[in-house]
Design an enzyme around this catalytic site. Structure first.
Site, PDB file in Angstrom:
ATOM      1  N   CYS A  40      85.251  64.907  38.908  1.00  0.00           N
ATOM      2  CA  CYS A  40      84.676  65.651  37.889  1.00  0.00           C
ATOM      3  C   CYS A  40      83.170  64.816  37.692  1.00  0.00           C
ATOM      4  O   CYS A  40      82.443  65.499  36.852  1.00  0.00           O
ATOM      5  CB  CYS A  40      85.320  66.175  37.048  1.00  0.00           C
ATOM      6  SG  CYS A  40      86.698  66.928  37.524  1.00  0.00           S
ATOM      7  N   HIS A  83      81.784  67.009  27.943  1.00  0.00           N
ATOM      8  CA  HIS A  83      82.790  67.119  29.034  1.00  0.00           C
ATOM      9  C   HIS A  83      83.435  68.028  28.626  1.00  0.00           C
ATOM     10  O   HIS A  83      83.897  69.243  29.456  1.00  0.00           O
ATOM     11  CB  HIS A  83      83.285  65.744  29.502  1.00  0.00           C
ATOM     12  CG  HIS A  83      84.133  65.724  31.029  1.00  0.00           C
ATOM     13  ND1 HIS A  83      83.662  66.473  32.134  1.00  0.00           N
ATOM     14  CD2 HIS A  83      85.418  65.821  31.278  1.00  0.00           C
ATOM     15  CE1 HIS A  83      84.413  66.533  33.111  1.00  0.00           C
ATOM     16  NE2 HIS A  83      85.675  65.976  32.479  1.00  0.00           N
ATOM     17  N   HIS A 135      85.790  75.062  34.095  1.00  0.00           N
ATOM     18  CA  HIS A 135      85.462  73.483  34.688  1.00  0.00           C
ATOM     19  C   HIS A 135      85.082  73.697  36.101  1.00  0.00           C
ATOM     20  O   HIS A 135      85.851  73.906  36.971  1.00  0.00           O
ATOM     21  CB  HIS A 135      86.718  72.784  34.437  1.00  0.00           C
ATOM     22  CG  HIS A 135      86.488  71.103  34.631  1.00  0.00           C
ATOM     23  ND1 HIS A 135      85.193  70.664  35.246  1.00  0.00           N
ATOM     24  CD2 HIS A 135      87.186  70.200  34.349  1.00  0.00           C
ATOM     25  CE1 HIS A 135      85.323  69.454  35.312  1.00  0.00           C
ATOM     26  NE2 HIS A 135      86.522  68.869  34.843  1.00  0.00           N
TER      27      HIS A 135
END
Lengths: 262, 395
Positions: free
Chosen positions: B165, B292, B326
């Site tokens: 990620c 994040h 996400h």
């Protein structure tokens, strides 16, 4: 900046027939013919037992090749692999093709391209940055470019770890590699007592053929795995010979590596 | 001692995510504080969750000469390349620099793996063999980079970064290094990740997917919603004062656990501190942090501890994953463009879907979109394997 010399302080190679360090040095110097000898079982000795148990063959290949390299707490790492872990792709896709689609949590967290980076950071307590990249069949060149750029700009030591394993049976007809190959190089901005040689690299148009292995028996390793393309550079460094090597790169380009004595 | 970097100007950009095809849809959601997530199904998926789907990807066809690159990931890339005038802007850059001097640095986590998943579901009934596929052009991590180079007519240095990620955040650092060391004069950075069963079932097996809409920073947060996105930027050296610049980047490794962040956020802290050093800024210079903020209990806890150690308890921050989901390997570029839009439009976007404040988290998020003139903003991206990257953008 590109004409600056970058120093290579450690080299490690793992491939069938290139596991024994003394013997492979003779092969790289051209004194001995290469012949395939099956790789021994790799055990990630620096990892805690719990973590080691979870590692796959690909992760073990990447960890094994850097074991003999002298890293410091200031070394950042560039991992370069065309395919990453196709054994995991195979296992996850098999699970997804069943009705229940039960994917193993361990397989999934190991499936990321940077799984070897995660395990190396844990085994060696390295909090320095690492990067994990691919450029298909030209992954070795891309890894070398990123490593040299990191040394030039960040000024720290950089460990390049390039690796690709053989493909599992179901996927082999779509992406075949002859052997597992892993190459590790430790690069630095300044010359040291353990420096083996220095290089400078530039990208140029594809005007001539890529440089073959000097030891012709190694050509099957060079041609049988994308990481094999790094072998002529490894040979040059072992022979301590001033040389110009052309390594294939993307978009009909070549990477020109000038190898110098120190 | 880390030296400050030479800022790189963002001279073109494009973004496709669940909010819409083009940056204006994301800007509108940032102003309005709404989500693009929907309770929806993906083919062959048999559990409930919200997804950040880009439905328009279905109608996309790749160029005739690049048809062998066909997969959901490259179709999503083409949608973005065809949006926000990006192709035209790149053509102008080719005239200025030449096609050999513009590097391409892209991030993805799963590339075109959906093609391989589909092959395993469609084995030959008699022989058990998989149907024919060209893995190097679809499944391979670098498929996206080679497709984008060919589609834009670029032939400079290029690589695909795949660090889960943080992938398309770390592309900024690599692009900077390649420009600074002379491998290229300008760079396309970006990232693309598309929905696939591997990530849906994989994150589900780790019990990290919420069946509810994801609620970053909420007391009742219980996991992520997966989204898909494609975004690209053109970065170049510039002495102009106008515009938005990349002014800092910081990278670190947790060296802690393969899929859980360090509980005290040590890796995130190092990345944030290093980004501040390369930008030549102090913590108090940062006007906003795009978190994040995945909405897993452990990430938000760890990140808030890391934030507290860098900024103290008072810093304007929010996660925009409640809007876009996400987007995994594309999260870095998705949120870098959100930071750029924050600076351009003077908006601090709301942390949406928040229902109950988690008073265990030492740093609190903004719950309403705020109009405020901003100078320096930070974006955090943390990935499996303990791979952390923080970026700073300034105007």
């Amino acid at each position: 900046m590109l004409d600056k010399n970058i120093y290579i302080n450690s080299i490690a190679v793992i491939a069938p027939g290139l596991e024994d360090i003394e013997k492979s040095e003779e092969i790289f110097k051209g004194n001995l013919e290469w012949s395939p000898v099956e790789l021994s079982r790799m055990v990630p000795s620096a990892l805690p037992a719990n973590e080691a148990r979870r590692t796959t063959t690909v992760i073990r290949l990447a960890l094994k090749v850097v074991e003999s390299v002298k890293k410091s707490s200031n070394t950042s790492v560039v991992f370069a692999s065309s395919e990453g872990d196709l054994d995991i792709t195979d296992k996850i896709c098999k699970a997804l093709a069943t009705k229940e689609k039960m994917v193993s949590p361990t397989l999934f967290h190991n499936s990321v391209h940077n799984a070897p980076a995660g395990y190396l950071s844990i085994s060696d307590n390295m909090k320095t940055p690492s990067i994990s990249l691919s450029a298909g069949d030209n992954t070795f060149s891309a890894g070398l470019i990123e490593s040299v750029a990191q040394v030039l700009v960040e000024s720290n030591d950089v460990l390049l770890v390039a690796y690709d394993n053989v493909t599992p049976e179901d996927l082999d007809e779509f992406r075949h590699f002859d052997h597992p190959v892993a190459i590790a190089l430790l690069l630095s901005k300044t010359k040291r007592v353990d420096t083996i040689g220095s290089i400078s690299i530039t990208v140029q148009d594809q005007l001539s053929e890529a440089t073959p292995c000097f030891n012709h028996s190694l050509e099957v390793v060079r041609n049988g795995n994308p990481i094999g393309l790094g072998l002529p550079l490894v040979e040059s460094l072992f022979k301590r010979k001033v040389n110009k090597i052309l390594i294939p790169y993307l978009n009909q380009k070549r990477l020109l590596v000038k190898v110098n004595n120190v | 001692m880390i030296k400050p970097i030479h800022p790189l100007k963002i001279s073109a950009s494009t973004l496709v995510n669940a909010l819409g095809i083009g940056k204006k849809y994301t800007t509108n959601a940032m102003l309005g504080g709404y989500s693009g997530l929907c309770r929806s199904k993906f083919p062959d998926m048999n559990f409930d969750t919200f997804l950040g789907l880009v439905n328009e990807v279905k109608g996309v066809e790749l160029e005739d000469e690049l048809v062998k690159f066909t997969c959901r990931n490259n179709k999503l890339a083409k949608l973005a390349l065809d949006t926000d005038n990006f192709r035209e802007d790149v053509k102008d850059a080719i005239v200025k620099y030449g096609k050999n001097r513009i590097g391409v640095f892209l991030g993805t986590s799963t590339s075109g793996i959906a093609e391989t998943e589909s092959a395993y579901m469609n084995r030959d009934g008699e022989s058990g063999r998989l149907p024919s596929m060209d893995m190097l052009y679809t499944d391979n991590t670098s498929s996206i980079q080679r497709y984008v180079c060919r589609s834009l007519g670029l032939s400079g240095v290029s690589m695909t970064i795949s660090t889960a990620c943080s992938s398309s955040a770390k592309v900024f650092a690599s692009a900077y290094r390649s420009i600074e060391s002379g491998f290229c004069d300008a760079a396309i950075v970006g990232g693309v990740d598309s929905l696939c069963l591997t990530t849906l079932y994989g994150f589900n097996s780790l019990q990290l997917i919420s069946e509810d809409i994801c609620r970053p920073w909420d007391k009742k947060r219980n996991g992520i919603n997966i989204g898909e996105a494609a975004g690209f930027m053109l970065l170049e050296k510039s002495n102009e004062c106008k515009g938005v610049y990349l002014t800092g980047y910081g990278e670190s490794s947790d060296a802690y656990h393969i899929s859980s962040p360090h509980p005290e956020g040590n890796g995130g802290r190092m990345a944030m501190e290093s980004a501040l050093s390369t930008a030549g800024l102090k913590a108090s210079d940062i006007d906003y942090v795009n978190l994040h903020g995945t909405a897993t209990p452990s990430n938000d806890h760890s990140e808030s501890r890391g934030l507290q150690s860098v900024f103290g308890n008072k810093i304007m921050c929010s996660s925009t994953k409640g809007m876009t989901g996400h987007t995994l390997g594309a999260a870095g570029i998705n949120e870098a463009i959100i930071c750029m839009l924050s600076l351009e439009n003077s908006i601090i976007p709301a942390n949406v879907n928040l229902s109950s404040v988690d008073d265990q988290l030492p740093v609190q998020v903004t719950t309403k979109s705020i109009q405020k003139s901003l100078s320096h903003v930070m974006s955090n991206s943390f990935g499996f394997g303990g791979s952390n990257c923080s970026l700073i953008f300034s105007c």
